[in-house]
Design a protein around this motif. Structure first.
Motif, short mmCIF file in Angstrom:
data_model
loop_
_atom_site.label_atom_id
_atom_site.label_comp_id
_atom_site.label_asym_id
_atom_site.label_seq_id
_atom_site.Cartn_x
_atom_site.Cartn_y
_atom_site.Cartn_z
N SER A 1 36.85 39.33 47.25
CA SER A 1 37.35 40.67 46.92
C SER A 1 38.72 40.53 46.28
CB SER A 1 37.38 41.56 48.15
OG SER A 1 38.17 41.00 49.14
N LYS A 2 39.49 39.48 46.70
CA LYS A 2 40.80 39.25 46.06
C LYS A 2 40.59 38.79 44.61
CE LYS A 2 45.27 37.26 46.48
NZ LYS A 2 46.13 36.24 47.01
N VAL A 3 39.56 37.93 44.42
CA VAL A 3 39.28 37.45 43.06
C VAL A 3 38.98 38.64 42.15
CG1 VAL A 3 37.65 36.12 41.66
CG2 VAL A 3 38.47 35.21 43.84
N LYS A 4 38.14 39.53 42.66
CA LYS A 4 37.76 40.70 41.84
C LYS A 4 38.99 41.56 41.54
CE LYS A 4 32.99 41.26 43.25
NZ LYS A 4 31.99 42.10 43.88
N SER A 5 39.81 41.77 42.58
CA SER A 5 40.95 42.67 42.34
C SER A 5 41.96 42.04 41.38
CB SER A 5 41.58 43.13 43.65
OG SER A 5 42.54 42.21 44.07
N LEU A 6 42.11 40.70 41.45
CA LEU A 6 43.02 40.04 40.48
C LEU A 6 42.46 40.16 39.06
CD1 LEU A 6 44.19 36.83 42.39
CD2 LEU A 6 45.53 38.84 41.82
N LEU A 7 41.13 40.05 38.95
CA LEU A 7 40.52 40.19 37.62
C LEU A 7 40.74 41.60 37.07
CD1 LEU A 7 37.14 38.24 37.93
CD2 LEU A 7 39.03 37.74 36.38
N VAL A 8 40.62 42.59 37.95
CA VAL A 8 40.87 43.97 37.51
C VAL A 8 42.31 44.10 37.03
CG1 VAL A 8 41.03 46.37 38.27
CG2 VAL A 8 39.11 44.97 39.03
N ASP A 9 43.26 43.58 37.85
CA ASP A 9 44.68 43.65 37.48
C ASP A 9 44.93 43.01 36.12
OD1 ASP A 9 45.10 44.78 39.88
OD2 ASP A 9 46.07 43.03 40.83
N LEU A 10 44.37 41.83 35.93
CA LEU A 10 44.62 41.10 34.68
C LEU A 10 44.04 41.83 33.48
CD1 LEU A 10 44.15 37.49 36.00
CD2 LEU A 10 46.20 38.39 34.92
N ASN A 11 42.90 42.50 33.72
CA ASN A 11 42.31 43.28 32.64
C ASN A 11 43.15 44.49 32.30
OD1 ASN A 11 39.89 42.55 31.29
ND2 ASN A 11 38.98 42.36 33.32
N LEU A 12 43.70 45.10 33.37
CA LEU A 12 44.47 46.32 33.15
C LEU A 12 45.83 46.05 32.52
CD1 LEU A 12 43.52 48.47 36.26
CD2 LEU A 12 42.60 48.57 33.94
N GLN A 13 46.18 44.78 32.42
CA GLN A 13 47.42 44.45 31.71
C GLN A 13 47.32 44.83 30.24
OE1 GLN A 13 48.32 40.33 32.32
NE2 GLN A 13 49.14 40.68 34.38
N VAL A 14 46.09 44.92 29.76
CA VAL A 14 45.88 45.33 28.36
C VAL A 14 45.71 46.85 28.38
CG1 VAL A 14 44.42 45.05 26.33
CG2 VAL A 14 44.68 43.18 27.95
N SER A 15 46.56 47.55 27.64
CA SER A 15 46.52 49.02 27.68
C SER A 15 45.28 49.54 26.96
CB SER A 15 47.77 49.59 27.04
OG SER A 15 47.72 49.34 25.66
#
Ligand code: GDP
Length: 698
Positions: free
Chosen positions: A119-133
């Motif tokens: 679940s941490k892996v998924k949430s980090l992936l979401v964060d990294l994706n959201l770095q792109v506006s």
């Protein structure tokens, strides 16, 4: 033997340490995965990994490529580890479903390593994706993800953003351009394209195949994957896999991803007859990917080796020209700087010789003597009545005045808390000298705010503090006798006589300077005439007050001068008086009346100064032994020990604060890493050569 792919992944990660650009320019092949939304791309990737790790949901659109490195850890697990793993597996029920100890995930860019919670892996992936506006739509900057497990093969996969497939008419031109450049970058040689299409969509409309064909016209590097075979008839499904309509050299593999209705195994067993000449199942796909990647890697070995060699030659040349081949690492640099620091501290030891210590203490303690003189005598002596006493040696009242005052003053001086005072003066003095040294040293991190500045200061404070109280106590104990009786020899008296005259002369100079400054300030406003008027006015008022002619209106009358001016005028008069008094005292103690210690009552300046010298000498004796010797011995030892505890990151940060050093270190690191990568590659080439030869002989 570790797989070729794995070794190439290692080489790639070495090159990554130089810079991401470096590993791009020396391109090691990877498998690039494309497929329109809902084609089953995530299911395929997750089946390869054996784990549900990609964030899903309608809102979740991948905006950056994911560079997925899979590392098989099987070889590294020995029996003990295996048992441990088995035990962990058994306890897994209690640790929560999303944790799997057989999988460890790294996000090198985030410096997050060995994550076992998916679940941490998924949430980090979401964060990294959201770095792109949302404005930017997509970014070319890949997310790096490393999954280590005994259950994954050695593979390098790149999952391209889902946007890539929705090249619809209403997209802005800018986005189209971005998608095109992303495709150009990732779908080109020597990468392998894994084109995923869903069986329930006509292959003619497959966006993945269209995109693949644009970059790989002959279909040489593309492997087709058809998902959701269960959604069409087995006959139709087999037709698609037979590779006739849209031929690809590596063909198509059919998969059925586990869903509610059927499992892949069940599906292919039931329809065995239809898929006789086809490639199918996720297992087959995994195997095929491993082989294809190994083959492609093997082909790329030689050209990559040549490119790396060129890069190394360039770097070595620059290293020679710019830095004369001088070896430098952050650590050697730090140590050389610490050596400079230690040397400077050693020189500081000479600076803190006994005579120097005395003069440091004298500066402060002489001031205390002056303060005591001012409080116990001079303020009185300024009063004209008492001044009359000076000459009157036989007068009893006068004798008692001088005697009592001397006792009082001596006791004030010896009870100042000399122990604490002198220890803290010397401690502060060492610290401030140390700061001066740090300030002269080159890298900024030695200076204020730099972490080494704080570190070195903290060590110094710690070493000094260790002995602070015991030293202060020792000094205080040893000056105790002076609190009761002090014997002063004639020689001491003569010395002190000279020294106290010098001290008073120094004080006189100060008073004259202050008077001069104040005069300039006062005459600046209205010339010396007005100053005279001001002084006269104040003197008259004081005389009135002293004479007790308390005519209130006269005392309150300000003569037209401002309050500030009146205060300044008063101060000027005080200075004038102090000047006269000091001149008088200098003459007095220089004269016959103060010939020897017998006349100490009337010559307190000489007496107090003599005691002061004794206090200072005694303090220095102990400060030297208890505080300084210990500091100069232990400080370098403590420094070494703290430096050895510094992290590599801290050391690198320190070294890189100096621009030139930073460049030097970077280039050296680049050279070292290139050499390492090239070495590994050379071994691989040798191994390939030998195994080819052996195969021939067989
Ligand atoms: P992505 O959007 O391309 O990543 O596709 P997903 O892997 O998320 O799959 C989209 C949908 O198709 C999901 O609801 C999956 O459960 C479903 N799906 C994927 N593979 C298969 C398959 O082989 N058969 C069936 N029936 N459904 C599948």
């Amino acid at each position: 033997m570790v797989s070729l792919t794995r070794q190439m992944i290692e080489i790639r990660s070495i090159l990554n340490k130089i810079s991401n650009k470096m590993s791009e320019s020396i391109s090691l092949p990877a498998i690039v995965v494309i497929g329109s939304q809902s084609s089953g791309k995530s299911s395929v990737l997750e089946s390869i990994v054996g784990k549900d790790f990609l964030p899903k949901g309608d809102n979740m659109v991948t905006r950056r490529p994911i560079e997925l490195t899979l590392i098989n850890t099987k070889e590294n697990i020995d029996e003990e580890d295996h048992q441990l793993n088995e035990k962990k597996k058994r306890t897994k029920i209690f640790t929560g479903g999303d944790i799997d100890d057989d999988y460890l995930v790294d996000f090198p860019q985030l410096r997050e390593y060995n994550i076992s919670s998916f679940s941490k892996v998924k949430s980090l992936l979401v964060d990294l994706n959201l770095q792109v506006s949302t404005k930017e739509f997509i970014s070319e900057e890949p997310i790096q993800l490393v999954i280590k497990s005994s259950k994954v093969p050695d593979l390098q996969l790149i999952d391209l953003p889902g946007y890539i497939q929705i090249e619809s008419v209403d997209q802005p031109a800018e986005l189209k351009h971005k998608i095109r450049s992303l495709c150009d970058k990732y779908l080109q040689k020597p990468n392998i394209i894994l084109a995923i299409s869903s069986a329930d969509v006509d292959l003619a409309n497959s966006t993945a195949l269209k995109a693949a064909r644009q970059m790989d016209q002959k279909g040489e590097r593309t492997l087709g994957v058809i998902t959701k075979l269960d959604l069409v008839s087995p006959g139709q499904a087999a037709q698609m896999l037979l590779n006739k309509k849209y031929p690809l050299k590596m063909g198509y593999v059919g998969v059925v991803n586990n869903n509610k209705k059927t499992t892949e195994k069940g599906y292919f067993e039931k329809n065995k007859l239809f898929f006789k000449n086809c490639q199918f199942s996720n297992r087959k796909l995994r195997k095929k990917l491993i082989t294809i990647l190994e083959m492609t890697m093997s082909k790329e070995l030689k050209p990559t080796f040549i490119k790396l060699q060129q890069e190394l030659d360039n770097t070595s040349y620059r290293f020679k020209v710019e830095f004369n081949d001088r070896q430098l690492t952050p650590r050697t640099y730090l140590l050389s700087q610490i050596d400079v620091l230690k040397l400077a501290v050693k020189e500081l030891q000479d600076l803190f010789s006994r005579s120097e210590l005395k003069s440091i203490l004298r500066q402060e303690l002489d001031q205390e003597v002056l303060n005591i003189l001012a409080a116990n005598y001079w303020n009185d002596l300024e009063n004209e009545n008492v001044t009359n006493l000076v000459g009157n040696t036989s007068d009893e009242k006068a004798l008692s005045y001088w005697h009592k005052n001397l006792e009082l003053s001596t006791s004030s001086l010896t009870k100042l808390g000399i122990g604490r005072m002198t220890t803290s003066i010397i401690t502060n003095s060492i610290l401030s000298e140390l700061n001066n040294i740090l300030y002269v040293l080159q890298p900024n991190s030695f200076k204020q705010q730099g972490f080494l500045f704080t570190l070195v200061n903290d060590i110094a404070i710690q070493v000094l503090n260790k002995n602070f109280y015991s030293t202060a106590d020792q000094v205080e104990n040893c000056i105790k006798p002076f609190k009761y009786e002090v014997e002063i020899e004639q020689r001491d008296w003569d010395d002190s006589k000279q020294n106290s005259v010098l001290l008073l002369k120094e004080e006189l100079k100060q008073v004259e300077e202050n008077k001069f400054l104040l005069k300039n300030l006062l005459t600046g406003n209205g010339g010396s005439k007005q100053l005279q008027q001001l002084l006269q006015f104040i003197k008259q008022r004081v005389a009135l007050a002293n004479g007790k002619v308390l005519e209130m209106n006269k005392l309150e009358y300000d003569g037209g001068f401002s309050k500030i001016l009146l205060e300044k005028g008063k101060k000027y008069i005080d200075l004038e008086k102090r000047e006269q008094l000091l001149k008088f005292r200098i003459k007095f103690i220089n004269g016959k009346q103060c010939r020897d210690a017998k006349s100490m009552d009337k010559c307190p300046e000489i007496y107090l100064k003599a005691i002061n010298e004794k206090l200072i000498s005694t303090a220095v004796l102990f400060l030297n032994i208890e505080l300084l010797s210990d500091f100069f011995y232990n400080f370098p030892i403590e420094l070494d020990s703290k430096i050895s505890e510094l992290s590599i990151d801290d050391i690198e940060m320190f070294a890189k604060q100096d621009n030139k050093i930073s460049k030097h270190i970077e280039l050296q690191k680049r050279k070292d890493l290139l050499e390492l990568a090239l070495n590994k590659m050379n071994n691989l080439l040798l191994y390939e050569k030998i195994s080819k030869k052996q195969n021939k002989n067989l």
